[in-house]
Design an enzyme around this catalytic site. Structure first.
Site, PDB file in Angstrom:
ATOM      1  N   ARG A 250       0.903  -1.127  -0.066  1.00 54.20           N
ATOM      2  CA  ARG A 250       0.042   0.186   0.184  1.00 54.20           C
ATOM      3  C   ARG A 250       0.944   1.325   0.079  1.00 54.20           C
ATOM      4  O   ARG A 250       1.935   1.364   0.747  1.00 54.20           O
ATOM      5  CB  ARG A 250      -0.951  -0.034   1.149  1.00 54.20           C
ATOM      6  CG  ARG A 250      -1.931  -0.862   1.151  1.00 54.20           C
ATOM      7  CD  ARG A 250      -3.290  -0.477   0.063  1.00 54.20           C
ATOM      8  NE  ARG A 250      -4.290  -1.361   0.288  1.00 54.20           N
ATOM      9  CZ  ARG A 250      -4.683  -2.584  -0.587  1.00 54.20           C
ATOM     10  NH1 ARG A 250      -3.588  -2.811  -1.449  1.00 54.20           N
ATOM     11  NH2 ARG A 250      -5.422  -3.176  -0.440  1.00 54.20           N
ATOM     12  N   GLU A 279      -4.312   7.498  -4.054  1.00 52.80           N
ATOM     13  CA  GLU A 279      -4.698   6.992  -5.373  1.00 52.80           C
ATOM     14  C   GLU A 279      -5.820   7.647  -5.645  1.00 52.80           C
ATOM     15  O   GLU A 279      -6.862   7.694  -4.850  1.00 52.80           O
ATOM     16  CB  GLU A 279      -4.804   5.561  -5.406  1.00 52.80           C
ATOM     17  CG  GLU A 279      -3.427   4.949  -5.233  1.00 52.80           C
ATOM     18  CD  GLU A 279      -3.547   3.537  -5.109  1.00 52.80           C
ATOM     19  OE1 GLU A 279      -4.449   2.766  -5.182  1.00 52.80           O
ATOM     20  OE2 GLU A 279      -2.461   2.819  -4.587  1.00 52.80           O
ATOM     21  N   HIS A 297      -1.907   0.649  -9.646  1.00 47.97           N
ATOM     22  CA  HIS A 297      -2.631  -0.300  -8.573  1.00 47.97           C
ATOM     23  C   HIS A 297      -3.224  -1.667  -9.346  1.00 47.97           C
ATOM     24  O   HIS A 297      -4.438  -1.997  -9.148  1.00 47.97           O
ATOM     25  CB  HIS A 297      -3.604   0.474  -7.559  1.00 47.97           C
ATOM     26  CG  HIS A 297      -3.812  -0.423  -6.315  1.00 47.97           C
ATOM     27  ND1 HIS A 297      -4.040   0.155  -5.126  1.00 47.97           N
ATOM     28  CD2 HIS A 297      -3.701  -1.784  -6.059  1.00 47.97           C
ATOM     29  CE1 HIS A 297      -4.072  -0.732  -4.324  1.00 47.97           C
ATOM     30  NE2 HIS A 297      -3.944  -1.771  -4.668  1.00 47.97           N
TER      31      HIS A 297
HETATM   32  O1  GLV Z   1      -4.145  -4.287  -3.757  1.00 47.58           O
HETATM   33  C1  GLV Z   1      -5.151  -5.272  -3.824  1.00 47.58           C
HETATM   34  C2  GLV Z   1      -5.593  -6.079  -2.891  1.00 47.58           C
HETATM   35  O2  GLV Z   1      -5.398  -5.826  -1.628  1.00 47.58           O
HETATM   36  O3  GLV Z   1      -6.188  -6.908  -3.043  1.00 47.58           O
END
Ligand code: GLV
Length: 337
Positions: A250, A279, A297
């Site tokens: 993250r 984001e 992402h």
């Molecule tokens: O980033 C993606 C997730 O946490 O599934």
């Protein structure tokens, strides 16, 4: 509107209701029909013309489960409105958008994507590392912009084999990263909440020490109170001028302002980033840098992982409504991704 609302009500009388505030990405890609079941009924807030502050009270007494993703946070305030809620299913590996403490306190179970994203997440992390070290995207731009002809050869990238790789978070994704990079001749060590007994890679309980002994750090852990801004100025300085960082965890695990400063000033050599603090906003300075590879992402998302995720989401909901054990329960704050 009335009819739609009425239909939702009528159907929900027959089957237990699963609330969705927003369609998770997996549902947008695969379609709602993939989530149909004879064990539960989806209650889609966006299908109603009622504002949420009327929609929720209207259905509150019949909602037993929520299906969510990172884009629809499950806060204590939301839980308070849903007295019969017993299950939160998130269509993501990360659970940082869910108030896990409040769920625990209220006796609400939580499930996540388990290990369905491990392979694709690891592939993407390794891809970003290769790109950052070998300058694949930057060299591609050099060719496309006609600079090979105008300015000559592009600067050399750096060899992957032999690099010391520090993996932060040796969960499902981290383990697969280790496996892949070992095969490329890299030397693996790791940091995680606890030392793992099932691997022989050197363990560093201190992430700064891991950085000091690594040519590249790969962030695969979850975002929690403990990992927020864990990769700070000190860790980035320890990684050093030749160091590269990859993040598929993250954005907020890294202090992004500090990361940008280090990349702009050359305090670290490069980065491969799939995730960002705010984001979809990406710091403008990163867009100018050729030593940074950016990805929106998408690390863990493939049609294949989405199919597996859909099966798991439906499986968890069906298990719950059949009084069977959940398939991928989140036991605790999982910090290892
Ligand atoms: O980033 C993606 C997730 O946490 O599934």
């Amino acid at each position: 509107m009335e009819n739609k609302e009425h239909n939702q009500n009528r159907q929900s009388q027959d089957l237990p209701q699963v609330l969705l505030l927003k369609p998770p990405p997996v549902m947008t890609v695969l379609g709602e029909q993939q989530f149909s079941s004879n064990k539960f009924q989806l209650l889609k807030a966006w299908d109603s013309q009622l504002p949420l502050n009327q929609f929720l009270p209207k259905h509150a007494n019949s909602i037993q489960a929520i299906l969510c993703s990172g884009a629809s946070p499950v806060t204590d305030d939301l839980l308070q409105l849903l007295p019969f809620l017993r299950l939160v299913v998130t269509a993501s590996a990360g659970t940082n958008h869910i108030d896990l403490t409040a769920c625990r306190r209220r006796g609400i179970s939580v499930t996540n994507a388990g290990n369905v994203f491990s392979d694709d997440g690891a592939d993407a992390a390794v891809g970003l590392l290769f790109d950052a070290l070998r300058k694949i995207s930057a060299a591609d731009r050099h060719v496309r912009q006609g600079l090979w002809v105008k300015k000559g050869d592009y600067p050399l990238g750096s060899k992957v084999g032999g690099k010391r790789i520090g993996i932060v978070g040796l969960g499902g994704i981290g383990l697969q990263v280790a496996k892949r990079l070992e095969a490329f001749g890299c030397i693996i060590s790791y940091n995680s909440r606890n030392k793992k007994t099932f691997v022989s890679y050197p363990f560093y309980s201190n992430v700064c020490e891991l950085a000091a002994h690594s040519d590249a750090l790969i962030i695969c852990c979850a975002l929690t109170d403990q990992t927020l801004h864990m990769i700070n100025k000190e860790v980035l300085s320890a990684l050093g001028k030749k160091g590269v960082i990859v993040n598929v965890g993250r954005g907020a695990i890294i202090d992004e302002k500090e990361l940008v400063r280090c990349l702009v000033t050359g305090a670290i050599a490069g980065a491969g980033l799939d995730v960002f603090e705010n984001e979809p906003d990406v710091p403008k300075q990163l867009l100018e840098l050729d030593n940074v590879v950016l990805s929106p992402h998408r690390a863990v998302f493939t049609p294949e992982s989405f199919m597996a995720l859909c099966e798991l989401v439906v499986g968890n909901l069906e298990a719950f409504f059949s009084n069977l054990p959940l398939l991928s329960p989140v036991m605790d704050e999982c910090t290892d991704g």
